[in-house]
Design a protein around this motif. Structure first.
Motif, PDB file in Angstrom:
ATOM      1  N   ALA A 178      -8.229  -2.482   8.584  1.00 50.43           N
ATOM      2  CA  ALA A 178      -8.680  -3.622  10.239  1.00 50.43           C
ATOM      3  C   ALA A 178      -9.883  -3.746   9.572  1.00 50.43           C
ATOM      4  CB  ALA A 178      -8.468  -2.392  11.113  1.00 50.43           C
ATOM      5  N   VAL A 179      -9.704  -5.241   9.919  1.00 58.18           N
ATOM      6  CA  VAL A 179     -10.838  -6.204   9.333  1.00 58.18           C
ATOM      7  C   VAL A 179     -12.676  -5.874  10.390  1.00 58.18           C
ATOM      8  CG1 VAL A 179     -11.498  -8.125   8.776  1.00 58.18           C
ATOM      9  CG2 VAL A 179      -9.738  -8.144   8.365  1.00 58.18           C
ATOM     10  N   ASP A 180     -12.475  -5.747  11.382  1.00 58.11           N
ATOM     11  CA  ASP A 180     -13.213  -5.440  12.510  1.00 58.11           C
ATOM     12  C   ASP A 180     -14.072  -4.055  12.390  1.00 58.11           C
ATOM     13  OD1 ASP A 180     -13.988  -8.176  13.171  1.00 58.11           O
ATOM     14  OD2 ASP A 180     -13.113  -7.957  14.654  1.00 58.11           O
ATOM     15  N   THR A 181     -13.471  -3.314  12.047  1.00 53.00           N
ATOM     16  CA  THR A 181     -13.560  -2.044  12.436  1.00 53.00           C
ATOM     17  C   THR A 181     -14.274  -1.113  11.080  1.00 53.00           C
ATOM     18  OG1 THR A 181     -11.584  -0.691  12.270  1.00 53.00           O
ATOM     19  CG2 THR A 181     -12.639  -1.202  14.258  1.00 53.00           C
ATOM     20  N   GLY A 182     -13.057  -1.276   9.423  1.00 53.15           N
ATOM     21  CA  GLY A 182     -13.350  -0.924   8.870  1.00 53.15           C
ATOM     22  C   GLY A 182     -12.236   0.827   8.590  1.00 53.15           C
ATOM     23  N   ASP A 183     -11.867   0.665   9.862  1.00 49.73           N
ATOM     24  CA  ASP A 183      -9.598   1.363   9.330  1.00 49.73           C
ATOM     25  C   ASP A 183      -8.827   1.056   8.634  1.00 49.73           C
ATOM     26  OD1 ASP A 183      -8.800   3.987  10.722  1.00 49.73           O
ATOM     27  OD2 ASP A 183      -7.745   2.138  12.110  1.00 49.73           O
ATOM     28  N   VAL A 184      -8.127   2.055   8.530  1.00 49.42           N
ATOM     29  CA  VAL A 184      -6.959   1.802   7.626  1.00 49.42           C
ATOM     30  C   VAL A 184      -6.049   2.529   8.183  1.00 49.42           C
ATOM     31  CG1 VAL A 184      -5.305   2.544   5.370  1.00 49.42           C
ATOM     32  CG2 VAL A 184      -8.385   2.052   5.240  1.00 49.42           C
ATOM     33  N   PRO A 185      -4.889   1.651   9.011  1.00 51.64           N
ATOM     34  CA  PRO A 185      -4.174   2.271   9.939  1.00 51.64           C
ATOM     35  C   PRO A 185      -2.664   2.656   9.429  1.00 51.64           C
ATOM     36  CG  PRO A 185      -4.328   0.211  10.250  1.00 51.64           C
ATOM     37  CD  PRO A 185      -5.545   0.140   9.421  1.00 51.64           C
ATOM     38  N   GLY A 186      -2.794   2.541   8.240  1.00 53.03           N
ATOM     39  CA  GLY A 186      -1.370   2.959   7.497  1.00 53.03           C
ATOM     40  C   GLY A 186      -1.219   2.473   5.753  1.00 53.03           C
ATOM     41  N   VAL A 187      -0.291   2.475   5.047  1.00 54.06           N
ATOM     42  CA  VAL A 187      -0.497   1.782   3.997  1.00 54.06           C
ATOM     43  C   VAL A 187      -1.308   0.405   3.730  1.00 54.06           C
ATOM     44  CG1 VAL A 187       0.659   0.975   1.423  1.00 54.06           C
ATOM     45  CG2 VAL A 187       1.398   3.428   3.707  1.00 54.06           C
ATOM     46  N   ALA A 188      -1.997   0.766   2.970  1.00 56.10           N
ATOM     47  CA  ALA A 188      -3.071  -0.766   2.465  1.00 56.10           C
ATOM     48  C   ALA A 188      -3.212  -0.244   0.876  1.00 56.10           C
ATOM     49  CB  ALA A 188      -4.659  -0.521   3.148  1.00 56.10           C
ATOM     50  N   ILE A 189      -3.133  -1.738  -0.041  1.00 60.57           N
ATOM     51  CA  ILE A 189      -3.335  -1.920  -0.813  1.00 60.57           C
ATOM     52  C   ILE A 189      -5.097  -1.435  -0.725  1.00 60.57           C
ATOM     53  CG2 ILE A 189      -3.564  -3.580  -3.044  1.00 60.57           C
ATOM     54  CD1 ILE A 189      -1.946  -5.064  -1.805  1.00 60.57           C
ATOM     55  N   ARG A 190      -4.784  -0.799  -2.661  1.00 59.35           N
ATOM     56  CA  ARG A 190      -6.557  -1.047  -3.225  1.00 59.35           C
ATOM     57  C   ARG A 190      -6.693  -1.175  -3.903  1.00 59.35           C
ATOM     58  NH1 ARG A 190      -7.958   2.241  -7.086  1.00 59.35           N
ATOM     59  NH2 ARG A 190      -5.824   3.308  -7.399  1.00 59.35           N
ATOM     60  N   ALA A 191      -8.037  -2.406  -3.870  1.00 59.01           N
ATOM     61  CA  ALA A 191      -8.296  -3.041  -4.799  1.00 59.01           C
ATOM     62  C   ALA A 191      -9.485  -2.561  -6.058  1.00 59.01           C
ATOM     63  CB  ALA A 191      -8.812  -4.806  -4.319  1.00 59.01           C
ATOM     64  N   ASP A 192      -9.699  -3.273  -6.731  1.00 60.82           N
ATOM     65  CA  ASP A 192     -11.239  -2.729  -7.619  1.00 60.82           C
ATOM     66  C   ASP A 192     -11.788  -3.947  -7.590  1.00 60.82           C
ATOM     67  OD1 ASP A 192      -9.915  -1.419  -9.756  1.00 60.82           O
ATOM     68  OD2 ASP A 192      -8.429  -2.165  -9.585  1.00 60.82           O
TER      69      ASP A 192
END
Length: 491
Positions: free
Chosen positions: A159-173
């Protein structure tokens, strides 16, 4: 200071900028910065030529950025393949550019992958990953060995505006951020998924309108704010901080908060509390008394750590609230604000107040936990209490009653151990006594406290005593390090 902007501000700035440029110029700028960072990663792994890159391509502009960057890499001899989440909606010009440079569209993951570019979703996406994008994210997580991942502007699924992660997300290096930082780069669980954030200038900054949603301090800011004694300074002009902390049951809280205060810039520390007989043997420079009323004049008070919640403790909190000097309330003092119905006294204070809650203490004050938007939560409590709120966490948020908000970039999980908050409170109180405005004192204390946690963690498991000991080298590093230690750097 690095400003952080929300999606609506970024979109407006992009529209204003694109109105001054030939069509497609902005995407080409973004793609060039992305391709350049991909090449840096590939060179670090053995070379660009003949390496294998997989693009995860969504239907939006982020997918177009990835495709154009892939075309640039293909022209350098990279074997580039694209996995499309929605082939019918892929960026047509970007896809043509990739194919024209020798790249190709894939139907499955190749056996060897040297780098993955995450261009599935950008700043316009909302909600959790779903459909083909979710499938591709899950397949990436299953790759063995896991290839390095570079995200296009933001990791997909956050979630770009909050920094939340509502489910599966990609982990970037690495996340290549275009034009400016967004909240997901610096706050909440999304910040961890962003990895190393590198900012690419695409000409956006002159078109960003309004105050930033957030600010990120760096070492230069903290060093510029940090109070230093001058040639005519004495212990009183440097500031006197009083600590109403600890109790017979929790004497360690008194000693730890005093350690934090003594590492700060104040010239004198006074202690008021039932642990006073233990204080002077441990800290001979501290002037100790049993009660706030007997402590003498101070320029700021720290109150609450290990204080207890009995009638005696409530009386001490009231005495601190009545003092016409800046005050920091932590731990038991926060509990007493609610249980003792002292919130009205807090809101009526004319002198600055700083509250330093963790999530459970926040919930006691606000009636609910901070939720998915920690910045908005801190701002709401700051406005209601007319205080500066330091909401503790891996990325500590500091908000003022005017709406100004900062996020600390130096936090570390090593600080998640008993007593480190007591050390932070003492340090922050010392900065208040030295004359630093409340919001700057909170930002600076969180920053240096995080540095101390990192220094202490270099030697193994961390205790609050270790963090207190590391405060002095952390403060000293402010004058030795010319640039910030935040995990965000311009390229």
């Amino acid at each position: 200071m690095r400003p952080v902007y929300r999606v609506a501000q970024v979109r407006a700035a992009e529209s204003a900028l694109m109105a001054t440029l030939p069509a497609g110029t902005l995407m080409q700028r973004a793609a060039a910065g992305l391709a350049r960072r991909c090449a840096v990663t590939l060179r670090g792994q053995g070379g660009v030529y003949a390496s294998r890159v997989v693009l995860l391509v969504g239907p939006g502009d982020n997918g177009g950025d990835a495709l154009y960057a892939g075309a640039m890499l293909a022209r350098q001899g990279v074997q580039v393949g694209a996995l499309l989440s929605d082939p019918a909606r892929a960026h047509a010009e970007g896809l043509a550019a990739l194919r024209g440079a020798g790249g190709r569209v894939l139907t499955d993951w190749p056996k060897r992958v040297d780098l993955v570019v995450d261009g599935l979703l950008g700043i316009g996406a909302t909600g959790a990953l779903r459909g083909a994008a979710l499938t591709l994210a899950e397949q990436l997580a299953e790759q063995t060995p896991r290839p390095p991942v570079i995200a296009v502007d933001v990791p997909s699924g956050v979630a770009v505006d909050t920094g939340d992660v509502p489910g599966v997300a990609i982990r970037a290096d690495v996340t290549v951020a275009f034009g400016c930082l967004k909240p997901a780069h610096v706050v909440g669980p999304a910040a961890v998924l962003a990895g190393q954030v590198e900012l690419v200038d695409i000409g956006l900054v002159p078109h960003l309108v309004g105050d930033p949603a957030l600010r990120v301090a760096d070492t230069a800011d903290i060093a510029a704010w940090w109070p230093h004694p001058g040639p005519i300074s004495d212990k009183y002009t440097r500031g006197v901080v009083g600590l109403a902390t600890g109790s017979a049951g929790y004497p360690g809280a008194a000693l730890l908060s005093l350690s934090g205060a003594l590492a700060g810039p104040a010239g004198l520390v006074r202690y008021a509390g039932s642990a006073h007989e233990l204080v002077v043997p441990a800290h001979p420079s501290v002037i100790a008394a049993p009660r706030v009323a007997e402590a003498g004049r101070v320029q700021a008070w720290v109150c609450g750590s290990g204080l207890g919640t009995d009638e005696r403790a409530a009386g001490e909190v009231r005495a601190v609230l009545a003092a016409p000097v800046p005050a920091l309330l932590d731990a038991d003092a926060i509990t007493l604000l609610v249980d003792g119905s002292m919130a009205g006294e807090l809101r009526r204070r004319d002198a600055p107040t700083v509250l330093t809650p963790h999530d459970r203490e926040y919930a006691r004050l606000a009636g609910s936990d901070p939720g998915e938007d920690r910045v908005a939560a801190a701002q709401k409590l700051a406005s209601w209490t007319r205080s500066v709120v330091l909401l503790k966490g891996d990325r500590t948020v500091v908000a003022g009653p005017s709406g100004e908000a900062w996020v600390n970039p130096t936090g570390t999980p090593a600080l998640a151990t008993g007593g480190t908050g007591d050390v932070l409170s003492g340090l922050l109180g010392s900065l208040l006594a030295a004359g630093l405005p409340a919001i700057r004192a909170a930002v600076a204390a969180a920053y240096v406290h995080g540095l101390a946690g990192r220094i202490a963690a270099e030697s193994g498991p961390v205790t609050a005593v270790d963090v207190a000991a590391a405060l002095r080298p952390a403060v000293a590093s402010l004058t030795r390090t010319p640039t910030g230690t935040a995990p965000v750097r311009p390229t």
